[in-house]
Design a protein around this motif. Structure first.
Motif, PDB file in Angstrom:
ATOM      1  N   THR A  70       0.851  -1.197   0.000  1.00 32.38           N
ATOM      2  CA  THR A  70       0.000   0.000   0.000  1.00 32.38           C
ATOM      3  C   THR A  70       0.885   1.244   0.000  1.00 32.38           C
ATOM      4  OG1 THR A  70      -1.787  -1.149   1.103  1.00 32.38           O
ATOM      5  CG2 THR A  70      -1.772   1.240   1.312  1.00 32.38           C
ATOM      6  N   ILE A  71       0.517   2.220  -0.845  1.00 29.30           N
ATOM      7  CA  ILE A  71       1.328   3.435  -0.999  1.00 29.30           C
ATOM      8  C   ILE A  71       0.471   4.667  -0.769  1.00 29.30           C
ATOM      9  CG2 ILE A  71       2.630   4.836  -2.662  1.00 29.30           C
ATOM     10  CD1 ILE A  71       3.441   2.204  -4.028  1.00 29.30           C
ATOM     11  N   PHE A  72       1.031   5.635  -0.034  1.00 29.88           N
ATOM     12  CA  PHE A  72       0.403   6.940   0.184  1.00 29.88           C
ATOM     13  C   PHE A  72       1.418   8.011  -0.206  1.00 29.88           C
ATOM     14  CE2 PHE A  72      -0.529  10.727   2.645  1.00 29.88           C
ATOM     15  CZ  PHE A  72      -1.892  10.873   2.456  1.00 29.88           C
ATOM     16  N   VAL A  73       1.023   8.906  -1.109  1.00 30.30           N
ATOM     17  CA  VAL A  73       1.907   9.973  -1.577  1.00 30.30           C
ATOM     18  C   VAL A  73       1.261  11.310  -1.267  1.00 30.30           C
ATOM     19  CG1 VAL A  73       3.085  10.982  -3.570  1.00 30.30           C
ATOM     20  CG2 VAL A  73       2.701   8.507  -3.477  1.00 30.30           C
ATOM     21  N   THR A  74       2.026  12.208  -0.656  1.00 27.40           N
ATOM     22  CA  THR A  74       1.583  13.575  -0.437  1.00 27.40           C
ATOM     23  C   THR A  74       2.816  14.455  -0.338  1.00 27.40           C
ATOM     24  OG1 THR A  74       0.076  14.996   0.833  1.00 27.40           O
ATOM     25  CG2 THR A  74       1.463  13.499   2.098  1.00 27.40           C
ATOM     26  N   GLU A  75       2.651  15.714  -0.749  1.00 26.98           N
ATOM     27  CA  GLU A  75       3.783  16.633  -0.816  1.00 26.98           C
ATOM     28  C   GLU A  75       4.908  15.957  -1.603  1.00 26.98           C
ATOM     29  OE1 GLU A  75       4.476  17.606   3.275  1.00 26.98           O
ATOM     30  OE2 GLU A  75       2.520  18.552   3.472  1.00 26.98           O
ATOM     31  N   ASP A  76       6.076  15.830  -0.994  1.00 25.96           N
ATOM     32  CA  ASP A  76       7.197  15.175  -1.664  1.00 25.96           C
ATOM     33  C   ASP A  76       7.581  13.901  -0.924  1.00 25.96           C
ATOM     34  OD1 ASP A  76       9.136  14.979  -3.666  1.00 25.96           O
ATOM     35  OD2 ASP A  76      10.645  16.022  -2.474  1.00 25.96           O
ATOM     36  N   LYS A  77       6.586  13.271  -0.271  1.00 25.54           N
ATOM     37  CA  LYS A  77       6.863  12.105   0.557  1.00 25.54           C
ATOM     38  C   LYS A  77       6.065  10.903   0.076  1.00 25.54           C
ATOM     39  CE  LYS A  77       7.808  14.890   4.563  1.00 25.54           C
ATOM     40  NZ  LYS A  77       7.036  15.949   5.120  1.00 25.54           N
ATOM     41  N   VAL A  78       6.720   9.751   0.060  1.00 29.39           N
ATOM     42  CA  VAL A  78       6.075   8.490  -0.254  1.00 29.39           C
ATOM     43  C   VAL A  78       6.110   7.633   1.011  1.00 29.39           C
ATOM     44  CG1 VAL A  78       6.149   6.397  -1.665  1.00 29.39           C
ATOM     45  CG2 VAL A  78       6.810   8.607  -2.661  1.00 29.39           C
ATOM     46  N   THR A  79       4.933   7.181   1.441  1.00 31.40           N
ATOM     47  CA  THR A  79       4.832   6.306   2.604  1.00 31.40           C
ATOM     48  C   THR A  79       4.382   4.942   2.109  1.00 31.40           C
ATOM     49  OG1 THR A  79       4.190   8.206   3.963  1.00 31.40           O
ATOM     50  CG2 THR A  79       3.751   6.034   4.877  1.00 31.40           C
ATOM     51  N   ARG A  80       5.111   3.905   2.506  1.00 30.46           N
ATOM     52  CA  ARG A  80       4.821   2.553   2.023  1.00 30.46           C
ATOM     53  C   ARG A  80       4.412   1.644   3.172  1.00 30.46           C
ATOM     54  NH1 ARG A  80       6.843   2.040  -3.193  1.00 30.46           N
ATOM     55  NH2 ARG A  80       8.209   3.750  -3.780  1.00 30.46           N
ATOM     56  N   GLY A  81       3.381   0.853   2.915  1.00 33.70           N
ATOM     57  CA  GLY A  81       2.933  -0.140   3.892  1.00 33.70           C
ATOM     58  C   GLY A  81       1.760   0.364   4.717  1.00 33.70           C
ATOM     59  N   TRP A  82       0.754  -0.498   4.880  1.00 29.86           N
ATOM     60  CA  TRP A  82      -0.459  -0.135   5.610  1.00 29.86           C
ATOM     61  C   TRP A  82      -0.140   0.361   7.021  1.00 29.86           C
ATOM     62  CZ3 TRP A  82      -3.084  -1.560  10.028  1.00 29.86           C
ATOM     63  CH2 TRP A  82      -4.419  -1.163  10.119  1.00 29.86           C
ATOM     64  N   GLU A  83       0.721  -0.343   7.741  1.00 30.26           N
ATOM     65  CA  GLU A  83       1.062   0.044   9.122  1.00 30.26           C
ATOM     66  C   GLU A  83       1.705   1.429   9.167  1.00 30.26           C
ATOM     67  OE1 GLU A  83       0.317  -1.359  11.959  1.00 30.26           O
ATOM     68  OE2 GLU A  83      -0.358  -3.332  11.300  1.00 30.26           O
ATOM     69  N   THR A  84       2.575   1.712   8.208  1.00 26.73           N
ATOM     70  CA  THR A  84       3.270   3.005   8.164  1.00 26.73           C
ATOM     71  C   THR A  84       2.297   4.127   7.812  1.00 26.73           C
ATOM     72  OG1 THR A  84       5.195   1.771   7.395  1.00 26.73           O
ATOM     73  CG2 THR A  84       5.325   4.153   7.270  1.00 26.73           C
ATOM     74  N   VAL A  85       1.390   3.866   6.870  1.00 25.51           N
ATOM     75  CA  VAL A  85       0.368   4.862   6.518  1.00 25.51           C
ATOM     76  C   VAL A  85      -0.521   5.123   7.731  1.00 25.51           C
ATOM     77  CG1 VAL A  85      -1.642   5.346   5.051  1.00 25.51           C
ATOM     78  CG2 VAL A  85       0.395   4.270   4.051  1.00 25.51           C
ATOM     79  N   ARG A  86      -0.911   4.063   8.423  1.00 23.57           N
ATOM     80  CA  ARG A  86      -1.735   4.191   9.634  1.00 23.57           C
ATOM     81  C   ARG A  86      -1.014   5.042  10.685  1.00 23.57           C
ATOM     82  NH1 ARG A  86      -1.622   1.334  14.352  1.00 23.57           N
ATOM     83  NH2 ARG A  86      -3.554   1.304  15.541  1.00 23.57           N
ATOM     84  N   ALA A  87       0.264   4.759  10.911  1.00 26.06           N
ATOM     85  CA  ALA A  87       1.047   5.517  11.901  1.00 26.06           C
ATOM     86  C   ALA A  87       1.130   6.989  11.504  1.00 26.06           C
ATOM     87  CB  ALA A  87       2.453   4.919  12.032  1.00 26.06           C
ATOM     88  N   ARG A  88       1.252   7.267  10.220  1.00 28.83           N
ATOM     89  CA  ARG A  88       1.292   8.651   9.734  1.00 28.83           C
ATOM     90  C   ARG A  88      -0.004   9.381  10.071  1.00 28.83           C
ATOM     91  NH1 ARG A  88      -0.992  11.688   6.280  1.00 28.83           N
ATOM     92  NH2 ARG A  88       0.073  13.403   5.259  1.00 28.83           N
ATOM     93  N   TYR A  89      -1.139   8.732   9.793  1.00 28.09           N
ATOM     94  CA  TYR A  89      -2.432   9.350  10.107  1.00 28.09           C
ATOM     95  C   TYR A  89      -2.576   9.599  11.610  1.00 28.09           C
ATOM     96  CZ  TYR A  89      -4.754   9.241   5.549  1.00 28.09           C
ATOM     97  OH  TYR A  89      -5.120   9.479   4.262  1.00 28.09           O
ATOM     98  N   HIS A  90      -2.189   8.616  12.441  1.00 29.71           N
ATOM     99  CA  HIS A  90      -2.292   8.780  13.892  1.00 29.71           C
ATOM    100  C   HIS A  90      -1.427   9.937  14.385  1.00 29.71           C
ATOM    101  CE1 HIS A  90      -4.964   5.729  15.552  1.00 29.71           C
ATOM    102  NE2 HIS A  90      -4.518   4.888  14.625  1.00 29.71           N
TER     103      HIS A  90
END
Length: 161
Positions: A70-90
């Motif tokens: 799973t990939i989340f991209v915003t600004e100039d950052k790429v976040t990979r992995g469901w757990e990492t995306v979840r941690a970013r939102y938290h």
């Protein structure tokens, strides 16, 4: 546009559609309000809005594929992995006031195949002190858990001056 072209070409002949399916293995995917793929993806996005607006980030994350890919991209950052995306939102939305009330709008959902679709839309948060907003492009895949986001590219608009 492509669906309209395919419908125009094959409408006169069911035989032509049969040839298309047999020779390419493809069935034209045409979306509209009654399309089950579009309806299913709208339901996922609606469930995300509800979860967010109840302060439930984990419920919101149910809309994403629970995978390392799973990939989340915003600004100039790429976040990979469901757990990492979840941690970013938290981390970014650590309290109810930061979360605000989420609304998705201007949704355009385009099925690309039987198990892949792209969604374009607007997001907006209403909070006590501001109303951040922006656009998103989501790639959905049909997984064992249903339709889930596998790639999210979200941008924020410049705040008003």
């Amino acid at each position: 546009m492509i669906c309209q072209l395919v419908q125009h070409i094959v409408r006169p002949s069911a035989f032509a559609l049969s040839i298309l399916v047999v020779t390419t293995g493809a069935v034209p995917i045409c979306s509209g309000e009654g399309d089950p793929i579009v309806s299913a993806i709208r339901a996922v996005l609606h469930a995300q809005e509800i979860a967010w607006n109840h302060g439930d980030i984990d419920g919101f994350m149910n809309g994403y594929a629970h995978a390392e890919s799973t990939i989340f991209v915003t600004e100039d950052k790429v976040t990979r992995g469901w757990e990492t995306v979840r941690a970013r939102y938290h981390k970014k939305y650590s309290g109810r006031a930061k979360m605000g009330a989420l609304t998705f709008s201007e949704l355009e959902i385009t099925p690309l195949s039987r198990d892949t679709a792209v969604a374009l839309g607007r997001w907006q948060l209403k909070r006590a002190g501001d109303e951040p907003h922006g656009r998103f492009t989501l790639i959905f895949r049909l997984t064992n858990d249903g339709w889930r986001i596998v790639h999210d590219h979200t941008s924020a608009a410049e705040p008003p001056r």
